[in-house]
Motif scaffolding. Structure first.
Motif, mmCIF file in Angstrom:
data_model
loop_
_atom_site.group_PDB
_atom_site.id
_atom_site.type_symbol
_atom_site.label_atom_id
_atom_site.label_comp_id
_atom_site.label_asym_id
_atom_site.label_seq_id
_atom_site.Cartn_x
_atom_site.Cartn_y
_atom_site.Cartn_z
ATOM 1 N N VAL A 21 0.858 -1.187 0.000
ATOM 2 C CA VAL A 21 0.000 0.000 0.000
ATOM 3 C C VAL A 21 0.895 1.238 0.000
ATOM 4 O O VAL A 21 1.774 1.369 0.861
ATOM 5 C CB VAL A 21 -0.917 -0.009 1.223
ATOM 6 C CG1 VAL A 21 -1.762 1.267 1.266
ATOM 7 C CG2 VAL A 21 -1.818 -1.235 1.209
ATOM 8 N N PRO A 22 0.700 2.159 -0.950
ATOM 9 C CA PRO A 22 1.556 3.357 -1.022
ATOM 10 C C PRO A 22 1.295 4.296 0.151
ATOM 11 O O PRO A 22 0.171 4.423 0.636
ATOM 12 C CB PRO A 22 1.157 3.989 -2.344
ATOM 13 C CG PRO A 22 -0.224 3.513 -2.599
ATOM 14 C CD PRO A 22 -0.309 2.141 -2.025
ATOM 15 N N THR A 23 2.347 4.958 0.589
ATOM 16 C CA THR A 23 2.261 5.926 1.686
ATOM 17 C C THR A 23 3.175 7.103 1.386
ATOM 18 O O THR A 23 4.036 7.042 0.511
ATOM 19 C CB THR A 23 2.671 5.281 3.025
ATOM 20 O OG1 THR A 23 4.016 4.774 2.894
ATOM 21 C CG2 THR A 23 1.725 4.137 3.405
ATOM 22 N N PRO A 64 -7.623 -8.080 -12.005
ATOM 23 C CA PRO A 64 -8.802 -7.313 -11.559
ATOM 24 C C PRO A 64 -8.795 -7.113 -10.044
ATOM 25 O O PRO A 64 -8.406 -7.987 -9.273
ATOM 26 C CB PRO A 64 -9.984 -8.171 -12.002
ATOM 27 C CG PRO A 64 -9.454 -8.978 -13.136
ATOM 28 C CD PRO A 64 -8.013 -9.252 -12.804
ATOM 29 N N CYS A 65 -9.259 -5.960 -9.633
ATOM 30 C CA CYS A 65 -9.339 -5.607 -8.205
ATOM 31 C C CYS A 65 -10.741 -5.877 -7.691
ATOM 32 O O CYS A 65 -11.731 -5.726 -8.419
ATOM 33 C CB CYS A 65 -8.962 -4.144 -8.008
ATOM 34 S SG CYS A 65 -8.931 -3.614 -6.269
ATOM 35 N N TRP A 66 -10.822 -6.246 -6.448
ATOM 36 C CA TRP A 66 -12.122 -6.533 -5.840
ATOM 37 C C TRP A 66 -12.961 -5.277 -5.666
ATOM 38 O O TRP A 66 -14.195 -5.347 -5.511
ATOM 39 C CB TRP A 66 -11.931 -7.187 -4.480
ATOM 40 C CG TRP A 66 -11.243 -6.303 -3.475
ATOM 41 C CD1 TRP A 66 -9.900 -6.172 -3.274
ATOM 42 C CD2 TRP A 66 -11.872 -5.410 -2.544
ATOM 43 N NE1 TRP A 66 -9.645 -5.257 -2.280
ATOM 44 C CE2 TRP A 66 -10.849 -4.778 -1.814
ATOM 45 C CE3 TRP A 66 -13.197 -5.092 -2.264
ATOM 46 C CZ2 TRP A 66 -11.112 -3.837 -0.824
ATOM 47 C CZ3 TRP A 66 -13.465 -4.158 -1.274
ATOM 48 C CH2 TRP A 66 -12.421 -3.545 -0.567
ATOM 49 N N LYS A 67 -12.323 -4.101 -5.724
ATOM 50 C CA LYS A 67 -13.034 -2.847 -5.498
ATOM 51 C C LYS A 67 -13.107 -2.038 -6.785
ATOM 52 O O LYS A 67 -12.071 -1.718 -7.380
ATOM 53 C CB LYS A 67 -12.340 -2.035 -4.406
ATOM 54 C CG LYS A 67 -13.045 -0.721 -4.070
ATOM 55 C CD LYS A 67 -12.319 0.030 -2.976
ATOM 56 C CE LYS A 67 -13.024 1.318 -2.627
ATOM 57 N NZ LYS A 67 -12.311 2.076 -1.568
ATOM 58 N N CYS A 257 -4.577 -1.427 -5.559
ATOM 59 C CA CYS A 257 -5.727 -2.222 -5.119
ATOM 60 C C CYS A 257 -5.578 -2.475 -3.623
ATOM 61 O O CYS A 257 -4.618 -3.130 -3.190
ATOM 62 C CB CYS A 257 -5.799 -3.544 -5.881
ATOM 63 S SG CYS A 257 -7.260 -4.545 -5.467
ATOM 64 N N PRO A 258 -6.498 -1.972 -2.812
ATOM 65 C CA PRO A 258 -6.368 -2.143 -1.354
ATOM 66 C C PRO A 258 -6.525 -3.604 -0.961
ATOM 67 O O PRO A 258 -7.147 -4.409 -1.654
ATOM 68 C CB PRO A 258 -7.495 -1.283 -0.792
ATOM 69 C CG PRO A 258 -8.512 -1.248 -1.873
ATOM 70 C CD PRO A 258 -7.759 -1.280 -3.169
ATOM 71 N N LEU A 259 -5.935 -3.940 0.158
ATOM 72 C CA LEU A 259 -6.057 -5.297 0.679
ATOM 73 C C LEU A 259 -7.480 -5.529 1.169
ATOM 74 O O LEU A 259 -8.041 -4.697 1.878
ATOM 75 C CB LEU A 259 -5.055 -5.519 1.815
ATOM 76 C CG LEU A 259 -3.572 -5.359 1.446
ATOM 77 C CD1 LEU A 259 -2.702 -5.529 2.684
ATOM 78 C CD2 LEU A 259 -3.176 -6.351 0.361
#
Length: 469
Positions: A21-23, A64-67, A257-259
């Motif tokens: 996750v980027p920060t 593909p991302c879940w969100k 893509c978030p966890l």
């Protein structure tokens, strides 16, 4: 519109399989003088690439991302008449066209056109001029049944403002024909948010919207050098020029893509779990049985005791009348009166009777008398005085009674109305009684046998021990 055949194009990307996750934000001195200097300014040692936080499969395609989020929708008033899309010949239904774009992270816009038969599905990553189609639909012949602009995953912004800086090799989408300046800035930003490979967007008051769109800037790969350099260096941007001064908004960002949080239960031993369920089941049945028994007891009490008792109390209240409010203060009422008011009965009182006569009405020991229905009273035998036996005494008694009789008869005649007087020439009842009394020569009848005057009889002469005359 000419249909474009082929696949969605991506710009140069450095994808990794282990995504994070980027920060953080871009360094203040970024970009550096050279590409190497720019990489050194970042904590990771490199500038974040386009797909650095997106998982890539073995063929180099983004997974593909879940969100997925719909940024714009024709169902909410968005025109959706976008250019820059290509047709999927195998799809003619709305749902299939939608799913084709939602399941492909490279797709930013999908559009179902119903001005043709059958309907046509158009998808792409750089939908532009979605309001008026560059004036090509003035006659209204192009009709969109449904269209959406999507955002796959989330957006992390490293540099929230690029004002006064112009990034080279971006694609110019131009000025928007409708809306305010703030609305135009939002549209330009959303175009970059919906394109997975877009890392930069700018809005110029002179030239409009600029965005990182490799497929458009390279003419679908014909000019691969016509795209933003990576890493960005000082020679790839303009500052201080009129073009840079016209830039009033812009961002440097990355897609990721978030966890997805998946709640899982710890494994449980099947045998132990089965035993626990068995042990708990008997306790549940026991508690349920007790509650059911209590409920049945409550119902039985209500119908067998409570309801009949209420009916009985109602009947007794009608009988008692006002006795329910009787004051039981012992200092206020006597025992006999309280017993009469509470129980509806009391002692039978015979005020002028002697002890022998009272025995007919009471029974029991003193202080514990019980009163009930009295026996039928017999003729009371009043004490009789001794009768005289001598002729002289008998004569005096007869004369005394004759005098009393004459006095009472005269008094009754005096109280009779005048209308009862006999006619003239006839004797009255009093006169006849007086003559009859004078003609009597026999002794008077015994006392208490034939003569019963209405008023109390005077005491017998000599009854109290006096001397006879």
């Amino acid at each position: 519109m000419t249909a474009k055949k082929g696949v969605l194009l991506l710009g140069l990307a450095c994808g990794t399989s282990g995504v994070t996750v980027p920060t953080g934000e871009a360094p203040a001195s970024w970009p550096g003088a050279t590409p190497a200097d720019s990489n050194k300014l970042w904590p990771e040692g490199v500038q974040p690439p386009r797909l650095g936080h997106w998982e890539i499969d073995a063929q180099g395609r983004p997974i593909p991302c879940w969100k997925t989020t719909a940024l714009h929708d024709t169902a909410n008033g968005w025109p959706g008449q976008c250019l820059g899309l290509f047709q999927d010949d195998a799809i003619s239904s709305e749902e299939l066209c939608k799913q084709a774009c939602w399941k492909d992270p490279r797709c930013s816009v999908w559009q179902l056109v119903n001005s043709t038969k059958p309907s046509q599905c158009w998808i792409g990553e750089d939908g532009r001029q979605c309001d008026l189609r560059e004036g090509l639909n003035k006659k209204g012949t192009f009709q969109v049944k449904r269209s959406q602009r999507l955002q796959h995953g989330n957006i992390h912004v490293y540099k929230p403002s690029l004002s006064g800086m112009f990034v080279k090799n971006l694609f110019n989408f131009g000025l928007f024909a409708e809306g305010t300046q703030q609305l135009s800035i939002s549209r330009c930003r959303d175009m970059c948010y919906s394109a997975l490979v877009c890392q930069y967007w700018l809005y110029s008051t002179e030239t409009g919207c600029w965005a990182d769109a490799p497929s458009e800037s390279t003419k679908n790969g014909k000019f691969p050098n016509s795209q933003v350099s990576y890493p960005l260096s000082a020679s790839d941007v303009e500052t201080g020029t009129d073009k840079a001064k016209s830039v009033i908004a812009g961002e440097f960002l990355v897609h990721y893509c978030p966890l997805q949080e998946v709640l899982t239960k710890p494994p449980v031993d099947p045998f132990y779990h089965r035993e626990q369920e068995s042990d708990n089941s008997w306790l549940v049945w026991l508690i349920s049985g007790i509650l059911l028994l209590l409920a049945l007891c409550a119902l039985a009490y209500y119908f067998l005791v409570y309801v009949p008792g209420k009916k009985k109390d109602k009947r007794e209240s009608l009988v008692r009348g006002g006795r329910d409010n009787f004051d039981t203060d012992a200092s206020k009422y006597s025992d006999d009166y309280r017993d009469y008011m509470q129980n509806g009965r009391g002692p039978m009182k015979a005020p002028d009777l002697d002890e022998t006569q009272m025995s007919h009405y009471t029974s029991g020991t003193p202080g514990q008398e019980s009163f009930g229905p009295p026996p039928q009273p017999t003729a009371l035998a009043f004490p009789q005085p001794a009768r005289p036996t001598s002729p002289t005494a008998m004569r005096h008694v007869s004369q005394g009674y004759q005098q009393i009789s004459q006095q009472q008869s005269a008094q009754q005649m005096a109280n009779m109305p005048t209308m009862l007087m006999p006619p003239a020439g006839q004797q009255s009842w009093g006169q006849q009684a007086s003559l009859g009394a004078q003609r009597q020569s026999t002794p008077a009848p015994a006392m208490g046998m034939a003569y019963r005057p209405q008023q109390p009889m005077p005491p017998y002469p000599g009854a109290g021990g006096g001397r006879l005359m």
